[in-house]
Write an enzyme that holds these catalytic residues in place. Structure first.
Site, PDB file in Angstrom:
ATOM      1  N   ASP A  84      36.079  80.487  57.087  1.00  0.00           N
ATOM      2  CA  ASP A  84      35.907  80.037  58.476  1.00  0.00           C
ATOM      3  C   ASP A  84      36.538  78.667  58.716  1.00  0.00           C
ATOM      4  OD1 ASP A  84      34.359  82.216  59.013  1.00  0.00           O
ATOM      5  OD2 ASP A  84      32.445  81.167  58.829  1.00  0.00           O
ATOM      6  N   TYR A  91      31.017  81.166  45.683  1.00  0.00           N
ATOM      7  CA  TYR A  91      30.999  80.098  46.687  1.00  0.00           C
ATOM      8  C   TYR A  91      30.003  79.032  46.259  1.00  0.00           C
ATOM      9  CZ  TYR A  91      33.559  82.685  50.331  1.00  0.00           C
ATOM     10  OH  TYR A  91      34.513  83.323  51.069  1.00  0.00           O
TER      11      TYR A  91
END
Lengths: 245, 245
Positions: A53, A111
């Site tokens: 994002d 992540y």
């Protein structure tokens, strides 16, 4: 056709995310594609292991691209390092097997979500952490996190209302640790839904600050309802950390 | 009069250095003074432990200032954190003994000089390191560094041609270490002349890359001549790391 594997790192702060939207669009993919195309002298499209994002960083983003002519990897890598802006780094470039595809071949992604958990400032890493001042209860976050491990329908932790594909993912690891004033979440899995890491981070922050119960996390999971999970933690604390094939 | 001790950290990238030059001058001292004066409601001058050049960072810069009226340290600290820009952080604020002065009372300072010694990019720490690609010979740098230890006239490692005060300083520590792709210099001493750390860093980089001999470093020191030392390494790799009283 020749196939290549390019590994990038980026500080996503000033970009609109990974995915090209068209033109000089402020995306990382667009910036790398236009730079690479100019170096190679042919329009080149790259595939990333996944989209990140706007504002999300990558310590390791793996890409693949095809070229009609063989390229000199060492030379192209040097030129990429020269022409890419300093917040996008080309770590390596090598020829790959014909069937290698950065997204489709990916087996596991990791992540990291970094939370700066104090009212003291951090001037050097401020762009790579989410600042949350109230003290977090790590033990409570760990217990809640453990209920998310394994293979589940993670619809409650996804920002897209209508999923075309399966919302089932396997979460292999969800570590919560305190490193001085930082609270760090590390998540590994076979894939992540849209905003899944940030919603898990937001939900665990709510547990850690006492805003919700530990049990409510598993309840949110099995409800399959986004409304029952926590807030979407800000992009700047999220880093695509590792990609495995 | 009340006397206070304020500890700051800053990312010096966009500033013209520590020292106030007048008006809204882009200095860190000027920015902190104007912010503090507004919070306290009285014109306030601060003294730093030392000046840092344009682009130099501080993990720990200690300051002192006087106030006619007692201030609420916790409240002023919270407001400083709120009003200072995010690249200047207020770490702590407390009342100090009447005779405490950040510069005059200082006993030892430690600086770190960070060199990113590879052709690979470092997108996350790029603003806090000097990028020097040719491989550095750490052992040679260590041997040359050891000849600078102790009490010496460091005129050869100073950018000011005419010194009003003594150019004699005592260098207690000069560590050279490799941390992965980073080469880090750590220097502690009772004080440093203008650009002294950056000239020592530049000279040792020349030794490490083979551009000058190990012996030439001690020869430069005893020559007392700036021309015999190496280049002034860039400001962005330098960090004021610790200040002792």
């Amino acid at each position: 056709m020749f196939n290549y594997r390019l590994v990038l790192a980026y500080d996503g702060s000033r970009y609109k995310g990974w995915q090209r939207l068209g033109g000089s669009d402020g995306s990382i993919q667009g910036k790398v594609e236009s730079t690479l195309s100019r170096i190679i002298g042919a329009e080149t499209e790259i595939s990333g292991s996944g989209r990140t994002d706007a504002g999300v960083h990558a310590r390791m983003q793996v890409c693949s691209f095809k070229s009609e002519n063989a390229i000199d990897c060492a030379d192209v890598l040097t030129k990429l390092r020269h022409y890419l802006p300093e917040d996008i780094g080309a770590l390596s470039l090598e020829e790959a097997e014909a069937r290698f595809h950065a997204r489709l071949s990916c087996r596991e992604k990791t992540y990291v979500y970094r939370i700066w958990n104090t009212d003291a400032p951090n001037v050097f890493e401020r762009k790579f952490m989410y600042r949350f001042e109230p003290a977090l209860d790590i033990a409570a976050m760990e217990r809640a996190a453990s209920t998310l491990l394994g293979k589940h329908d993670f619809s409650a932790f996804c920002s897209l209302k209508k999923m075309k594909k399966s919302p089932v993912r396997t979460l292999n690891k969800l570590k919560v640790e305190r490193l001085g004033d930082e609270v760090r979440l590390t998540l590994s899995g076979d894939g992540f839904l849209y905003n899944m890491v940030r919603i898990i981070a937001g939900t665990l922050i709510e547990v850690g600050s006492g805003a919700r119960s530990e049990e409510s996390v598993y309840e949110a999971l099995i409800s399959l309802d986004r409304q029952h999970a926590g807030f979407t933690a800000p992009a700047q604390g999220l880093i695509l950390y590792d990609v495995r094939y």
